[in-house]
Design an enzyme around this catalytic site. Structure first.
Site, PDB file in Angstrom:
ATOM      1  N   ASN A  89      11.674   0.383   1.372  1.00 61.09           N
ATOM      2  CA  ASN A  89      10.464   1.568   1.507  1.00 61.09           C
ATOM      3  C   ASN A  89       9.944   0.915   2.983  1.00 61.09           C
ATOM      4  O   ASN A  89       9.343   2.072   3.605  1.00 61.09           O
ATOM      5  CB  ASN A  89       9.538   1.261   0.540  1.00 61.09           C
ATOM      6  CG  ASN A  89       8.196   2.085   0.653  1.00 61.09           C
ATOM      7  OD1 ASN A  89       8.095   3.202   1.084  1.00 61.09           O
ATOM      8  ND2 ASN A  89       7.209   0.995   0.888  1.00 61.09           N
ATOM      9  N   LEU A 135       9.963  11.515  23.896  1.00 67.34           N
ATOM     10  CA  LEU A 135      10.879  10.523  24.464  1.00 67.34           C
ATOM     11  C   LEU A 135      10.690  10.324  26.104  1.00 67.34           C
ATOM     12  O   LEU A 135      10.968   9.336  26.407  1.00 67.34           O
ATOM     13  CB  LEU A 135      12.321  11.365  24.370  1.00 67.34           C
ATOM     14  CG  LEU A 135      13.333  10.442  24.656  1.00 67.34           C
ATOM     15  CD1 LEU A 135      13.294   8.909  24.041  1.00 67.34           C
ATOM     16  CD2 LEU A 135      14.891  11.293  24.583  1.00 67.34           C
ATOM     17  N   ALA A 136      10.008  11.679  26.634  1.00 69.51           N
ATOM     18  CA  ALA A 136       9.576  11.345  28.181  1.00 69.51           C
ATOM     19  C   ALA A 136       8.596  10.200  28.263  1.00 69.51           C
ATOM     20  O   ALA A 136       8.584   9.473  29.420  1.00 69.51           O
ATOM     21  CB  ALA A 136       9.058  12.682  28.653  1.00 69.51           C
ATOM     22  N   ARG A 182       0.674  -1.124   0.008  1.00 71.44           N
ATOM     23  CA  ARG A 182      -0.066  -0.075   0.007  1.00 71.44           C
ATOM     24  C   ARG A 182       0.828   1.399  -0.016  1.00 71.44           C
ATOM     25  O   ARG A 182       2.164   1.162  -0.039  1.00 71.44           O
ATOM     26  CB  ARG A 182      -1.082   0.115   1.321  1.00 71.44           C
ATOM     27  CG  ARG A 182      -0.165   0.178   2.551  1.00 71.44           C
ATOM     28  CD  ARG A 182      -0.985   0.016   3.414  1.00 71.44           C
ATOM     29  NE  ARG A 182      -0.341   0.692   4.814  1.00 71.44           N
ATOM     30  CZ  ARG A 182      -0.763   0.896   6.016  1.00 71.44           C
ATOM     31  NH1 ARG A 182      -1.789   0.140   6.287  1.00 71.44           N
ATOM     32  NH2 ARG A 182      -0.190   1.246   7.041  1.00 71.44           N
ATOM     33  N   LYS A 198      15.571   7.057  10.870  1.00 74.47           N
ATOM     34  CA  LYS A 198      15.653   7.754   9.233  1.00 74.47           C
ATOM     35  C   LYS A 198      16.819   8.494   9.201  1.00 74.47           C
ATOM     36  O   LYS A 198      17.424   8.430   7.953  1.00 74.47           O
ATOM     37  CB  LYS A 198      14.430   8.572   8.945  1.00 74.47           C
ATOM     38  CG  LYS A 198      13.153   8.080   8.982  1.00 74.47           C
ATOM     39  CD  LYS A 198      13.129   7.040   7.936  1.00 74.47           C
ATOM     40  CE  LYS A 198      11.779   6.259   7.755  1.00 74.47           C
ATOM     41  NZ  LYS A 198      11.587   5.272   6.680  1.00 74.47           N
ATOM     42  N   TYR A 245      11.875   7.496  15.470  1.00 72.25           N
ATOM     43  CA  TYR A 245      11.556   7.320  13.906  1.00 72.25           C
ATOM     44  C   TYR A 245      12.834   8.195  13.385  1.00 72.25           C
ATOM     45  O   TYR A 245      13.266   7.833  12.303  1.00 72.25           O
ATOM     46  CB  TYR A 245      10.099   8.081  13.646  1.00 72.25           C
ATOM     47  CG  TYR A 245       9.983   7.962  12.241  1.00 72.25           C
ATOM     48  CD1 TYR A 245       9.629   6.784  11.347  1.00 72.25           C
ATOM     49  CD2 TYR A 245       9.816   9.091  11.444  1.00 72.25           C
ATOM     50  CE1 TYR A 245       9.242   6.990  10.108  1.00 72.25           C
ATOM     51  CE2 TYR A 245       9.559   9.289  10.202  1.00 72.25           C
ATOM     52  CZ  TYR A 245       9.066   8.136   9.404  1.00 72.25           C
ATOM     53  OH  TYR A 245       8.957   8.049   8.227  1.00 72.25           O
ATOM     54  N   ASP A 286       5.956  -7.709   1.261  1.00 73.64           N
ATOM     55  CA  ASP A 286       5.367  -7.097   2.438  1.00 73.64           C
ATOM     56  C   ASP A 286       4.974  -8.148   3.611  1.00 73.64           C
ATOM     57  O   ASP A 286       5.219  -9.370   3.138  1.00 73.64           O
ATOM     58  CB  ASP A 286       3.980  -6.283   2.137  1.00 73.64           C
ATOM     59  CG  ASP A 286       3.827  -5.131   2.987  1.00 73.64           C
ATOM     60  OD1 ASP A 286       3.599  -5.350   4.140  1.00 73.64           O
ATOM     61  OD2 ASP A 286       3.734  -3.933   2.542  1.00 73.64           O
TER      62      ASP A 286
HETATM   63  P1  NAI Z   1       2.391   2.698   5.154  1.00 71.48           P
HETATM   64  O1  NAI Z   1       2.267   2.284   6.467  1.00 71.48           O
HETATM   65  O2  NAI Z   1       1.218   3.198   4.216  1.00 71.48           O
HETATM   66  O3  NAI Z   1       2.910   1.622   4.347  1.00 71.48           O
HETATM   67  C1  NAI Z   1       4.158   0.821   4.933  1.00 71.48           C
HETATM   68  C2  NAI Z   1       4.102  -0.676   4.490  1.00 71.48           C
HETATM   69  O4  NAI Z   1       5.240  -1.247   4.892  1.00 71.48           O
HETATM   70  C3  NAI Z   1       2.768  -1.444   4.820  1.00 71.48           C
HETATM   71  O5  NAI Z   1       2.326  -2.122   3.721  1.00 71.48           O
HETATM   72  C4  NAI Z   1       3.488  -2.324   5.951  1.00 71.48           C
HETATM   73  O6  NAI Z   1       2.860  -3.709   6.103  1.00 71.48           O
HETATM   74  C5  NAI Z   1       4.951  -2.602   5.323  1.00 71.48           C
HETATM   75  N1  NAI Z   1       5.704  -2.982   6.547  1.00 71.48           N
HETATM   76  C6  NAI Z   1       5.524  -2.565   7.722  1.00 71.48           C
HETATM   77  N2  NAI Z   1       6.731  -3.302   8.462  1.00 71.48           N
HETATM   78  C7  NAI Z   1       7.155  -4.248   7.804  1.00 71.48           C
HETATM   79  C8  NAI Z   1       8.046  -5.402   7.637  1.00 71.48           C
HETATM   80  N3  NAI Z   1       8.681  -5.712   8.928  1.00 71.48           N
HETATM   81  N4  NAI Z   1       8.389  -6.189   6.785  1.00 71.48           N
HETATM   82  C9  NAI Z   1       7.764  -5.866   5.479  1.00 71.48           C
HETATM   83  N5  NAI Z   1       6.928  -5.049   5.307  1.00 71.48           N
HETATM   84  C10 NAI Z   1       6.533  -4.227   6.239  1.00 71.48           C
HETATM   85  O7  NAI Z   1       3.499   3.692   5.044  1.00 71.48           O
HETATM   86  P2  NAI Z   1       3.682   4.853   3.652  1.00 71.48           P
HETATM   87  O8  NAI Z   1       3.398   6.364   4.161  1.00 71.48           O
HETATM   88  O9  NAI Z   1       3.555   4.605   2.574  1.00 71.48           O
HETATM   89  O10 NAI Z   1       5.564   5.042   4.001  1.00 71.48           O
HETATM   90  C11 NAI Z   1       6.217   4.305   3.277  1.00 71.48           C
HETATM   91  C12 NAI Z   1       7.835   4.791   3.703  1.00 71.48           C
HETATM   92  O11 NAI Z   1       7.770   6.335   3.445  1.00 71.48           O
HETATM   93  C13 NAI Z   1       7.968   4.526   5.110  1.00 71.48           C
HETATM   94  O12 NAI Z   1       9.451   4.181   5.100  1.00 71.48           O
HETATM   95  C14 NAI Z   1       7.980   5.887   5.642  1.00 71.48           C
HETATM   96  O13 NAI Z   1       8.507   5.979   6.714  1.00 71.48           O
HETATM   97  C15 NAI Z   1       8.330   6.969   4.740  1.00 71.48           C
HETATM   98  N6  NAI Z   1       7.907   8.030   4.785  1.00 71.48           N
HETATM   99  C16 NAI Z   1       6.458   8.521   4.742  1.00 71.48           C
HETATM  100  C17 NAI Z   1       6.094   9.754   4.621  1.00 71.48           C
HETATM  101  C18 NAI Z   1       4.534  10.012   4.378  1.00 71.48           C
HETATM  102  O14 NAI Z   1       4.092  11.314   4.591  1.00 71.48           O
HETATM  103  N7  NAI Z   1       3.753   9.156   4.253  1.00 71.48           N
HETATM  104  C19 NAI Z   1       7.004  10.838   4.854  1.00 71.48           C
HETATM  105  C20 NAI Z   1       8.358  10.434   5.022  1.00 71.48           C
HETATM  106  C21 NAI Z   1       8.807   9.153   5.031  1.00 71.48           C
END
Ligand code: NAI
Length: 446
Positions: A287, A296-297, A216, A356, A352, A237
């Protein structure tokens, strides 16, 4: 996930009301479509040196209408400032004032791109001052542009020419709709490596790419974009996301791999799947990521440790397996998704942001290891992206986070995906160890 306000102010009455009240007026961004016209009007190339002549020649090869001097009131699709021959701060005056005089002719969604060299501690102070000056200019100019226009810069490393394959590949990325939400940023080209760019609309043809967290959000958008650009995609995933994962994999005519990336053997499982099902592995996009926000507290070990485990420890372990594998040695590419939180910090996100920022550190020190195989590793740091995650932020906070960037709007998952597809492409072979923000030039922090 839709930005109703941007739609509203781009309708006739909405535009008038927003202007009268002095409200933000985000433009509908010019985004890439295969076969896009790179420039809808002439492109002005400024700069006195031989670099500028070479760049102008390369643009002619792309069938663009190129000008070396601005004509009064002429519309321009882009202004390219070739500043690779600067020797002292006074050299900035002529090209910048010429650019300034031409700016009013820039079409909506237009582009300004600088091509210069980074200042180094070993440079003479006068030279370093001139080179560093470009940084301030570019970041300020990006904040002055309107109507979805952006300004970005290319930094040429030692011995890298203005028309080396990756300098041209980066220039094309910045000119095109692929970089719609990239603003006020620099990309360094560190080597002349790379094939001469050819298939601009299918740059990943014949490549096999893994995308983690592909069920997703941004991951699904990355899978779609890499597929559009010609790659065969392996969508990874967690098993719990199996149905959504299968749907994405089917949509992109790739394969699904249900795998928790924190498993010890995740790297080996990925390589095995790629080689057995597709005969090769060229691109890995890290990704998958999670947030477990708390001040943090109030932080507990479960929140802290799970974020580190998924967002960085898993990537490090998978990379170790990739670096050891014979099947990942033909110009391999790794691209990680970082975040502006890891660069500027964010309240409630120490865990987080640690993960990152760690991605940024990992990318820089992995670059030399991959270079041995002609490979690259880079990160993309998204800012506010319109996803299910950001749709849950309370309205007022969301509006502030979304508007406080030079483009006055959130990005789309596809904007992040386009930057990743660029790093995965042949023309980016000379770009490594970089972190590119896809944030519309956040006005606070990053
Ligand atoms: P999301 O939560 O919609 O999708 C993340 C996907 O990663 C999910 O399908 C989840 O099942 C999968 N996932 C989580 N843990 C997993 C694991 N242990 N093994 C395999 N798959 C796993 O998140 P989104 O918004 O699409 O974010 C994607 C990336 O972009 C992340 O790294 C997030 O930190 C980064 N990001 C997102 C931003 C935003 O505005 N949405 C802003 C900055 C960074």
């Amino acid at each position: 996930m839709t930005d109703t306000y941007t739609q509203l102010v781009n309708s006739g009455p909405g535009r008038t009301i927003a202007r009268r009240l002095g409200l933000p007026q985000p433009a509908v961004l010019r985004r890439y479509r295969p076969g896009e016209k790179l420039a809808s009007a002439p492109v002005l190339v400024l700069g006195g040196g031989s670099g500028a002549d070479s760049v102008a020649g390369a643009l002619l090869d792309w069938d663009l209408d190129v000008r070396r001097h601005a004509a009064p009131k002429e519309k321009l699709a882009a202004i390219i400032l070739v500043l690779d021959g600067l020797t002292r701060p006074e050299d900035l005056s002529a090209p910048l004032l010429a650019a300034g005089a031409a700016l009013r002719g820039l079409v909506p969604g237009g582009r300004v791109v600088t091509i210069s060299r980074p200042a180094a501690a070993s440079d003479a102070p006068e030279l370093a001052a001139a080179r560093q000056g470009v940084d301030g200019i570019l970041r300020s100019l990006a904040k002055e542009l309107r109507a979805g226009a952006t300004a970005n810069g290319i930094l040429l490393g030692d011995g890298v020419g203005a028309v080396s394959p990756s300098a041209l590949g980066t220039l094309r990325f910045f000119l095109s709709g692929r970089s719609a939400f990239v603003d006020g940023q620099f990309l360094a080209v560190s080597s002349d490596a790379g094939p001469a760019p050819q298939h601009w609309d299918a740059p990943l043809a014949g490549k096999v790419a893994v995308v983690t967290g592909a069920a997703r959000g941004i991951g699904a958008a990355i899978a779609r974009t890499l597929h559009r650009d010609g790659a065969t995609v392996i969508a990874v995933d967690v098993p719990a996301a199996g149905d959504a994962l299968a749907a994405v994999a089917n949509e992109v005519r790739g394969t699904a791999l249900q795998l928790d990336i924190t498993r010890e053997d995740a790297g080996e499982r990925i390589i095995e799947h790629a080689v057995q099902r597709h005969g090769r592995l060229d691109i890995v996009v890290h990704n998958a990521g999670i947030t477990r926000d708390k001040l943090l507290a109030n932080m507990d070990a479960a929140r802290w440790d799970s974020v580190i485990a998924v967002n960085i420890a898993a990537q490090l372990r998978i990379n170790d397996a990739l670096l050891a594998a014979d099947s990942f040695r033909e110009s391999p590419r790794i691209i990680s998704v970082a975040s502006t939180s890891g660069i500027a910090g964010n309240r409630g996100q120490t865990n987080y942001a640690a993960s990152k920022a760690a991605v940024v550190g990992m990318v820089r020190s992995t670059a030399p290891l991959l270079a041995a195989h002609g490979g690259t590793v880079n990160a993309v740091a998204p800012g506010f992206i319109e996803t299910e995650m950001t749709a849950k932020i309370p309205f007022a906070t969301r509006e502030v986070a979304r508007r406080l960037n030079s483009l006055q709007q959130g990005g789309r998952p596809s904007d992040v995906a386009e930057a990743i597809a660029f790093f995965a492409s042949g023309p980016a072979a000379g770009v490594t160890g970089q972190v590119l923000r896809v944030c519309g030039q956040n006005l606070v922090g990053a």
